[in-house]
Design a protein around this motif. Structure first.
Motif, PDB file in Angstrom:
ATOM      1  N   PHE A  12       0.847  -1.190   0.000  1.00 19.78           N
ATOM      2  CA  PHE A  12       0.000   0.000   0.000  1.00 19.78           C
ATOM      3  C   PHE A  12       0.879   1.236   0.000  1.00 19.78           C
ATOM      4  CE2 PHE A  12      -2.283   3.086   2.930  1.00 19.78           C
ATOM      5  CZ  PHE A  12      -3.164   3.559   1.970  1.00 19.78           C
ATOM      6  N   ASP A  13       0.477   2.242  -0.799  1.00 22.38           N
ATOM      7  CA  ASP A  13       1.206   3.507  -0.822  1.00 22.38           C
ATOM      8  C   ASP A  13       0.248   4.632  -1.190  1.00 22.38           C
ATOM      9  OD1 ASP A  13       4.047   4.692  -0.691  1.00 22.38           O
ATOM     10  OD2 ASP A  13       3.237   5.574  -2.517  1.00 22.38           O
ATOM     11  N   THR A  14       0.589   5.842  -0.768  1.00 20.81           N
ATOM     12  CA  THR A  14      -0.243   7.011  -1.054  1.00 20.81           C
ATOM     13  C   THR A  14       0.615   8.163  -1.565  1.00 20.81           C
ATOM     14  OG1 THR A  14      -0.003   8.010   1.147  1.00 20.81           O
ATOM     15  CG2 THR A  14      -1.801   6.428   0.845  1.00 20.81           C
ATOM     16  N   GLU A  15      -0.041   9.104  -2.235  1.00 18.12           N
ATOM     17  CA  GLU A  15       0.521  10.433  -2.497  1.00 18.12           C
ATOM     18  C   GLU A  15      -0.441  11.419  -1.855  1.00 18.12           C
ATOM     19  OE1 GLU A  15       3.459  10.774  -3.668  1.00 18.12           O
ATOM     20  OE2 GLU A  15       3.700   8.688  -4.290  1.00 18.12           O
ATOM     21  N   THR A  16       0.084  12.507  -1.324  1.00 19.85           N
ATOM     22  CA  THR A  16      -0.712  13.328  -0.417  1.00 19.85           C
ATOM     23  C   THR A  16      -0.531  14.824  -0.671  1.00 19.85           C
ATOM     24  OG1 THR A  16       1.031  13.513   1.262  1.00 19.85           O
ATOM     25  CG2 THR A  16      -0.332  11.523   1.311  1.00 19.85           C
ATOM     26  N   THR A  17      -1.295  15.614   0.102  1.00 22.10           N
ATOM     27  CA  THR A  17      -1.167  17.072   0.021  1.00 22.10           C
ATOM     28  C   THR A  17      -0.010  17.590   0.866  1.00 22.10           C
ATOM     29  OG1 THR A  17      -2.712  17.405   1.862  1.00 22.10           O
ATOM     30  CG2 THR A  17      -3.635  17.377  -0.375  1.00 22.10           C
ATOM     31  N   GLY A  18       0.596  16.740   1.696  1.00 20.20           N
ATOM     32  CA  GLY A  18       1.679  17.171   2.571  1.00 20.20           C
ATOM     33  C   GLY A  18       2.104  16.060   3.502  1.00 20.20           C
ATOM     34  N   VAL A  19       2.820  16.418   4.555  1.00 20.88           N
ATOM     35  CA  VAL A  19       3.433  15.410   5.426  1.00 20.88           C
ATOM     36  C   VAL A  19       2.854  15.399   6.839  1.00 20.88           C
ATOM     37  CG1 VAL A  19       5.583  15.432   4.128  1.00 20.88           C
ATOM     38  CG2 VAL A  19       5.317  17.003   6.048  1.00 20.88           C
ATOM     39  N   ASP A  20       1.784  16.136   7.083  1.00 20.65           N
ATOM     40  CA  ASP A  20       1.141  16.135   8.398  1.00 20.65           C
ATOM     41  C   ASP A  20       0.004  15.117   8.375  1.00 20.65           C
ATOM     42  OD1 ASP A  20      -0.430  16.627  10.695  1.00 20.65           O
ATOM     43  OD2 ASP A  20       0.157  18.737  10.725  1.00 20.65           O
ATOM     44  N   VAL A  21       0.172  14.020   9.094  1.00 18.52           N
ATOM     45  CA  VAL A  21      -0.825  12.947   9.022  1.00 18.52           C
ATOM     46  C   VAL A  21      -2.168  13.350   9.615  1.00 18.52           C
ATOM     47  CG1 VAL A  21       0.896  11.113   9.017  1.00 18.52           C
ATOM     48  CG2 VAL A  21      -0.028  11.911  11.202  1.00 18.52           C
ATOM     49  N   GLU A  22      -2.182  14.375  10.452  1.00 21.45           N
ATOM     50  CA  GLU A  22      -3.431  14.774  11.084  1.00 21.45           C
ATOM     51  C   GLU A  22      -4.266  15.718  10.214  1.00 21.45           C
ATOM     52  OE1 GLU A  22      -4.289  13.201  13.553  1.00 21.45           O
ATOM     53  OE2 GLU A  22      -2.467  12.522  14.559  1.00 21.45           O
ATOM     54  N   SER A  23      -3.627  16.496   9.353  1.00 21.94           N
ATOM     55  CA  SER A  23      -4.384  17.483   8.592  1.00 21.94           C
ATOM     56  C   SER A  23      -4.263  17.351   7.082  1.00 21.94           C
ATOM     57  CB  SER A  23      -3.948  18.904   8.996  1.00 21.94           C
ATOM     58  OG  SER A  23      -2.575  19.100   8.724  1.00 21.94           O
ATOM     59  N   ASP A  24      -3.231  16.684   6.599  1.00 20.84           N
ATOM     60  CA  ASP A  24      -3.088  16.544   5.154  1.00 20.84           C
ATOM     61  C   ASP A  24      -3.979  15.420   4.625  1.00 20.84           C
ATOM     62  OD1 ASP A  24      -1.344  18.573   4.005  1.00 20.84           O
ATOM     63  OD2 ASP A  24       0.166  17.804   5.394  1.00 20.84           O
ATOM     64  N   ARG A  25      -4.125  15.374   3.305  1.00 24.31           N
ATOM     65  CA  ARG A  25      -5.101  14.486   2.685  1.00 24.31           C
ATOM     66  C   ARG A  25      -4.456  13.584   1.630  1.00 24.31           C
ATOM     67  NH1 ARG A  25     -10.016  17.156   3.967  1.00 24.31           N
ATOM     68  NH2 ARG A  25      -9.496  18.525   5.721  1.00 24.31           N
ATOM     69  N   ILE A  26      -5.090  12.477   1.387  1.00 29.83           N
ATOM     70  CA  ILE A  26      -4.668  11.558   0.341  1.00 29.83           C
ATOM     71  C   ILE A  26      -5.204  12.060  -1.001  1.00 29.83           C
ATOM     72  CG2 ILE A  26      -4.930   9.213  -0.578  1.00 29.83           C
ATOM     73  CD1 ILE A  26      -5.076   8.242   2.345  1.00 29.83           C
ATOM     74  N   VAL A  27      -4.323  12.123  -2.015  1.00 25.21           N
ATOM     75  CA  VAL A  27      -4.770  12.503  -3.361  1.00 25.21           C
ATOM     76  C   VAL A  27      -4.671  11.341  -4.347  1.00 25.21           C
ATOM     77  CG1 VAL A  27      -4.348  14.959  -3.078  1.00 25.21           C
ATOM     78  CG2 VAL A  27      -2.508  13.507  -3.928  1.00 25.21           C
ATOM     79  N   SER A  28      -3.841  10.372  -4.044  1.00 27.30           N
ATOM     80  CA  SER A  28      -3.836   9.141  -4.828  1.00 27.30           C
ATOM     81  C   SER A  28      -3.354   8.005  -3.945  1.00 27.30           C
ATOM     82  CB  SER A  28      -2.951   9.250  -6.077  1.00 27.30           C
ATOM     83  OG  SER A  28      -1.589   9.215  -5.735  1.00 27.30           O
ATOM     84  N   ALA A  29      -3.755   6.786  -4.307  1.00 29.80           N
ATOM     85  CA  ALA A  29      -3.366   5.621  -3.525  1.00 29.80           C
ATOM     86  C   ALA A  29      -3.343   4.411  -4.439  1.00 29.80           C
ATOM     87  CB  ALA A  29      -4.339   5.390  -2.362  1.00 29.80           C
ATOM     88  N   ALA A  30      -2.607   3.408  -4.009  1.00 26.81           N
ATOM     89  CA  ALA A  30      -2.568   2.156  -4.755  1.00 26.81           C
ATOM     90  C   ALA A  30      -2.365   1.006  -3.792  1.00 26.81           C
ATOM     91  CB  ALA A  30      -1.449   2.163  -5.797  1.00 26.81           C
TER      92      ALA A  30
END
Length: 241
Positions: A12-30
């Motif tokens: 499992f892996d993601t690409e995100t809006t940033g590096v803060d796990v509490e406030s950033d969001r997932i934009v792609s995943a596989a």
């Protein structure tokens, strides 16, 4: 008898809006599934419209823009449900789950589930707990005195794994899977006797030890950065934005 690192693995892996796990969001995943080393993986991909702007610095890493996710991305709620069920399915089938730097990607997914589904990752896997293999933790434990960085790119170079399309979720997931297999082969005399379930438990201990060492180094250098010792899911939960 086939060892775990020569058998079926999911990742499992993601690409995100940033590096803060509490406030950033997932934009792609596989999520991928590979039955044997070098085998062609089965891949599920998701593109997400996170509902918040993607910062330029994040786009510079993974190439995903507001325009792209606005045009073809899906809303987060059904996507997070699908991802969690996909991971649960692999877990129920007995496949270990490879996640590079697991506390980042798995915590992000957990927070997205809380944000959009009023749920948690734990609820989806409570009957079939995940057996996570984190190449970063494994490499750092078995080759602890090696100098240098331990990013996925660094580990791929060290273990002779081809990394095609870095910062593409599926490409990164496949590369992390091959790195885990390479770690297993290199340290077979110490790893081969351990089951994925045993390794999952041990990695939590190893990561905590590694985190304490990093925290001590930060203290010596005057940094106030905090290191969470929890693995594979961070425990600190503040109100999600």
């Amino acid at each position: 008898m086939t060892t775990w690192y020569e058998g079926p693995l999911a990742a499992f892996d993601t690409e995100t809006t940033g590096v803060d796990v509490e406030s950033d969001r997932i934009v792609s995943a596989a999520v991928i599934c590979q039955d044997a080393p070098g085998g062609r993986p089965r891949v599920r991909r998701w593109l997400v419209n996170p509902g918040v702007p993607i910062p330029e610095q994040a786009t510079a890493v993974h190439g995903l823009t507001d325009e792209q996710v606005g045009r073809t991305g899906r809303w987060p709620a059904p996507v997070m449900e699908e991802i969690a069920r996909e991971l649960s399915g692999h877990s129920a089938a007995g496949r270990p789950l490879v996640v590079m730097n697991a506390p980042f990607d798995l915590t992000l997914l957990d927070r997205e589930l809380r944000r959009h589904r009023a749920s948690s990752l734990g609820r989806y896997v409570e009957t079939s707990p995940l057996q996570v293999l984190d190449p970063r933790v494994l490499d750092k434990h078995f080759d602890r005195y090696r100098k240098g960085r331990r990013t996925l790119t660094d580990l791929c170079a060290l273990y002779g794994v081809e990394l095609t399309g870095a910062h593409d979720a599926a490409g990164d997931a496949l590369a992390a899977t091959e790195v885990v297999r390479a770690v297993g082969r290199r340290f077979a005399s110490r790893l081969g006797r351990l089951s994925p379930a045993e390794l999952h438990t041990l990695q939590a201990v190893w990561h905590a030890t590694q985190a304490r060492g990093l925290q001590a180094w930060f203290a010596r250098t005057g940094s106030e950065e905090a290191v969470d010792p929890a693995w594979p899911l961070r425990t600190g939960l503040r109100a999600a934005a």
